[in-house]
Design an enzyme around this catalytic site. Structure first.
Site, PDB file in Angstrom:
ATOM      1  N   CYS A   2      -3.147   0.360 -88.424  1.00 16.87           N
ATOM      2  CA  CYS A   2      -2.335  -0.688 -87.825  1.00 16.87           C
ATOM      3  C   CYS A   2      -1.613  -1.481 -88.912  1.00 16.87           C
ATOM      4  CB  CYS A   2      -3.156  -1.636 -86.954  1.00 16.87           C
ATOM      5  SG  CYS A   2      -4.083  -0.847 -85.640  1.00 16.87           S
ATOM      6  N   ARG A  27       0.384   3.629 -93.093  1.00 11.56           N
ATOM      7  CA  ARG A  27      -0.987   3.267 -92.734  1.00 11.56           C
ATOM      8  C   ARG A  27      -1.488   4.050 -91.529  1.00 11.56           C
ATOM      9  NH1 ARG A  27      -2.726  -1.660 -94.897  1.00 11.56           N
ATOM     10  NH2 ARG A  27      -4.061  -2.038 -93.103  1.00 11.56           N
ATOM     11  N   TRP A  76      -2.659   1.733 -84.195  1.00  8.70           N
ATOM     12  CA  TRP A  76      -3.448   2.961 -84.269  1.00  8.70           C
ATOM     13  C   TRP A  76      -4.509   2.819 -83.184  1.00  8.70           C
ATOM     14  CZ3 TRP A  76      -8.419   4.799 -85.502  1.00  8.70           C
ATOM     15  CH2 TRP A  76      -8.485   6.139 -85.929  1.00  8.70           C
ATOM     16  N   ASN A 100      -4.843  -6.561 -85.645  1.00  5.70           N
ATOM     17  CA  ASN A 100      -5.533  -5.462 -86.322  1.00  5.70           C
ATOM     18  C   ASN A 100      -7.029  -5.721 -86.240  1.00  5.70           C
ATOM     19  OD1 ASN A 100      -3.024  -4.567 -87.089  1.00  5.70           O
ATOM     20  ND2 ASN A 100      -3.310  -4.914 -89.285  1.00  5.70           N
ATOM     21  N   GLY A 101      -7.803  -4.671 -85.988  1.00  8.69           N
ATOM     22  CA  GLY A 101      -9.251  -4.826 -85.945  1.00  8.69           C
ATOM     23  C   GLY A 101      -9.809  -4.428 -84.589  1.00  8.69           C
ATOM     24  N   GLU A 494     -12.917  17.698-102.598  1.00  5.94           N
ATOM     25  CA  GLU A 494     -11.658  16.970-102.477  1.00  5.94           C
ATOM     26  C   GLU A 494     -10.496  17.910-102.177  1.00  5.94           C
ATOM     27  OE1 GLU A 494      -8.657  14.018-102.593  1.00  5.94           O
ATOM     28  OE2 GLU A 494     -10.795  14.026-102.090  1.00  5.94           O
ATOM     29  N   LYS A 498      -8.083  17.601 -98.904  1.00 10.65           N
ATOM     30  CA  LYS A 498      -6.627  17.482 -98.960  1.00 10.65           C
ATOM     31  C   LYS A 498      -5.955  18.516 -98.060  1.00 10.65           C
ATOM     32  CE  LYS A 498      -5.876  14.017-101.248  1.00 10.65           C
ATOM     33  NZ  LYS A 498      -7.027  13.541-100.504  1.00 10.65           N
ATOM     34  N   GLU A 501      -6.464  17.627 -94.350  1.00  8.89           N
ATOM     35  CA  GLU A 501      -5.799  16.382 -93.985  1.00  8.89           C
ATOM     36  C   GLU A 501      -4.328  16.592 -93.650  1.00  8.89           C
ATOM     37  OE1 GLU A 501      -7.694  12.526 -96.231  1.00  8.89           O
ATOM     38  OE2 GLU A 501      -6.549  13.919 -97.461  1.00  8.89           O
ATOM     39  N   HIS A 517     -25.819  31.096 -99.134  1.00 14.01           N
ATOM     40  CA  HIS A 517     -26.694  30.467 -98.144  1.00 14.01           C
ATOM     41  C   HIS A 517     -25.934  30.133 -96.864  1.00 14.01           C
ATOM     42  CE1 HIS A 517     -30.012  30.147-101.013  1.00 14.01           C
ATOM     43  NE2 HIS A 517     -29.097  29.821-101.902  1.00 14.01           N
ATOM     44  N   LYS A 616      -4.109   5.221 -93.489  1.00 10.19           N
ATOM     45  CA  LYS A 616      -4.259   5.070 -94.935  1.00 10.19           C
ATOM     46  C   LYS A 616      -5.494   4.243 -95.281  1.00 10.19           C
ATOM     47  CE  LYS A 616      -3.030   5.377 -99.261  1.00 10.19           C
ATOM     48  NZ  LYS A 616      -3.213   6.660 -99.965  1.00 10.19           N
TER      49      LYS A 616
END
Length: 621
Positions: A2, A27, A76, A100-101, A494, A498, A501, A517, A616
């Site tokens: 947001c 964001r 969002w 926001n929140g 990572e 990426k 995402e 395994h 973000k």
């Protein structure tokens, strides 16, 4: 997650709000809206649309709104689907708010307000705040500042609020609790044809207003501010007038522009040599003793009883895991690594002798902030590694070490991650020298290698076209495996993150030794396997992993050390990285892994900078 922008002053408010919202797109959001007041018109004017800001902009072109005071929002979705009805701003009577929140007790408040006759038009938790403010206004004699302050005690959860009221046509009220919000102080240059005058701003992120001002006031939890063109009045959590410190933001507006690159992510990948250099400049390196001082960081670890706990989320957690490997290796200090989202719920064992290191790019990640507060409650010493000065975590933690990545707009972190890796490497050297576990000679070698690393990263970036060719060969893949050993294991995690995402290709990272395994069952010609096979103690074992993949028909992309003459006989494709000390290999491999993910996504045509469903900065739990 947001975004909030507010403005009051002489400018036409709609262009200011729209430009601020565009700068907050990174964001993550799924709807957008604005609310403004005009003393010549009755009521608050509101426009909102599902989808991208372009849809809102088109609606405002068809039905223009005018005024000099207003608020804007990118949402969002949390409570309620991402529809126009649920988009912000929300109204009750003469009040319009953006938020926001998350309000955790919204259901209880909604039932109470409905029983009093309030009518709700959305599924959101935010709408209850608008009704509470509208009712509180009468109780506070029409004083909007006091009305907002009074209702905060009724709320449970997190909030950053920007509020307008048609009876106060030049006023924006701002309030925050556990969600970032700042006031921007005017004084910017005005374009030709605009009338200079006093002006002020409200924003959840400095990037929204950076083109207008660099002087800001960070609101504290519980603060409520009345923002007019020529004044800012703040009440603290107890309702007492308070003055908050102003700070100057050094980021330039140009730093948040694409500067000719196709995507922000690609630009930020290319900024990593500069970002790594700048992060190193934040440390004081004594050449004579090969020692490192970090922004005045003072830790007593000489007793031999020190224990570190590193907490973070997402990409920052991978930096923390790398930090564990480095600190235990170079300083012989035991380190635990926790996902911040799990930390406070598992009843961690902490005490005054423990040091909790929290890593956060934005400094506003809700779970990481909660972990720091829990650590402080248990009397542990807290350190934040963060990229954003003035962010909440930098004010909550006992000490702060800043990375110097600069503004990162793309949702997928790149330069923020490599600067975190740079900083945890410097921290490991710093601690190693403090406890006399790292020799002066070894420390000098590592620091020398760190100084040359930015130039080596520049050379890596020259492989852009070659990596795109590799990505084109595998762009139809639906699954990928990433394998790494030792310090390259977090880098494999990572790299997989990426790829998933931004390209939406399913990818998993594993420690190389774990392949047998379970993951090896997935290997066939349709599943590319990206293996980090750099020279070092695990090199021969990495080659064995390659042979196992090859024997099952798997396609292999290997990251190998320059000059490796053996890897090409096994792998289908090879990406060469500089020959650096093992401790620096995580940084060296991260850049080509970022480029690989970028090209996969770009070739697939996904939204590289704003991937679906992601934000973000995750400012809610």
């Amino acid at each position: 997650m947001c975004g909030i922008i507010g403005y009051t002053g002489p400018r036409d408010v709609v262009p200011v709000l729209l430009e601020g919202l565009r700068r907050l797109e990174y964001r993550g959001y799924d709807s957008a809206g604005v609310a403004l007041v005009n003393p010549e018109q009755v009521g608050v004017q509101v426009a909102r649309r599902e989808g991208k800001i372009a849809a809102l902009e088109a609606a405002l072109e068809r039905h223009p709104l005018t005024g000099h005071c207003g608020v804007g929002h990118t949402r969002w979705a949390t409570h309620g689907a991402p529809t126009e009805t649920n988009a912000h701003p929300h109204q009750a009577g003469h009040v319009a708010i953006v938020h926001n929140g998350i309000i955790e007790n919204h259901a209880e408040l909604r039932r109470e307000l409905a029983a009093r006759g309030c009518t709700f038009t959305s599924e959101t938790d935010t709408e209850v705040i608008a009704h509470l403010i509208e009712q509180s206004l009468a109780e506070q004699g029409g004083d909007l500042l006091r009305a907002v302050h009074a209702i905060q005690s009724r709320l449970t959860g997190s909030w950053a609020l920007a509020i307008v009221h048609d009876k106060d046509p030049d006023t924006v009220i701002a309030a925050r609790h556990s969600s970032p919000l700042l006031v921007g102080l005017g004084g910017a240059e005005f374009a030709e044809g605009e009338s200079p005058g006093a002006e002020n701003y409200v924003a959840s992120d400095i990037s929204a207003i950076l083109q207008y001002t660099r002087t800001v006031i960070d609101l504290e939890d519980g603060d409520v501010a009345r923002v007019t063109p020529d004044a800012v009045e703040i009440l603290d959590v107890d309702g007492q007038p308070v003055r908050r410190t102003r700070r100057r933001v050094e980021w330039s507006p140009m730093a948040a522009e694409k500067q000719g690159f196709k995507h922000f992510m690609l630009k930020e990948i290319h900024e990593q040599p500069r970002a790594i250099r700048d992060t190193m400049l934040g440390a004081t390196i004594d050449e004579a003793t090969a020692d490192v001082a970090l922004d005045g960081l003072k830790l007593d670890v000489s007793s031999g009883n020190a224990r570190l706990v590193m907490v973070a989320c997402g990409t920052s957690w991978h930096a923390a895991l790398t930090g564990k490997y480095l600190i235990e290796r170079l300083a012989r200090i035991p380190v635990e690594v926790d996902l911040a989202s799990e930390f406070r719920y598992r009843d961690p064992i902490l005490g005054p002798n423990d040091i909790v290191v929290a890593i956060s790019q934005s400094g506003e990640t809700a779970d990481t902030l909660a972990a720091v507060r829990e650590a402080k409650r248990r009397r542990a010493h807290t350190i934040a590694i963060c990229n954003v000065q003035g962010s909440t975590i930098t004010r909550v933690a006992d000490q702060v070490i800043y990375t110097r990545a600069g503004p990162e707009i793309s949702v997928a972190s790149t330069k923020a991650f490599t600067t975190q890796l740079t900083m945890v490497t410097l921290l490991a050297i710093h601690l190693g020298r403090r406890v006399d576990k790292l020799s002066q000679e070894r420390a000098r070698d590592l620091l020398s290698a760190l100084r040359t690393l930015p130039s080596q990263v520049e050379n890596l970036l020259a492989q852009l076209s070659a990596i795109r060719i590799i990505a084109r060969r595998y762009v139809t893949a639906r699954d990928c495996l990433y394998l790494g050993r030792g310090l390259c294991f977090p880098a494999a995690l990572e790299g997989a993150l990426k790829l998933k995402e931004i390209s939406y290709i399913h990818a998993e990272g594993y420690a190389s030794g774990e392949m047998k395994h379970g993951p090896i069952a997935l290997v066939d010609a349709s599943v590319p396997v990206i293996v980090l096979a750099l020279r070092g103690p695990g090199y021969e074992k990495a080659l064995s992993n390659l042979e196992e993949v090859r024997a099952r028909g798997g396609k292999i992309i290997a990251l190998a050390t320059m000059g490796d003459s053996r890897i090409g006989d096994i792998a289908d494709d090879v990406i060469l990285v500089p020959d650096v000390p093992e401790e620096l290999q995580p940084i060296a491999v991260s850049v080509p892994l970022q480029l690989l993910a970028y090209h996969f996504a770009d070739l697939k045509g996904t939204d590289v900078d704003q991937p679906r469903n992601l934000a973000k900065s995750v400012t809610v739990e």
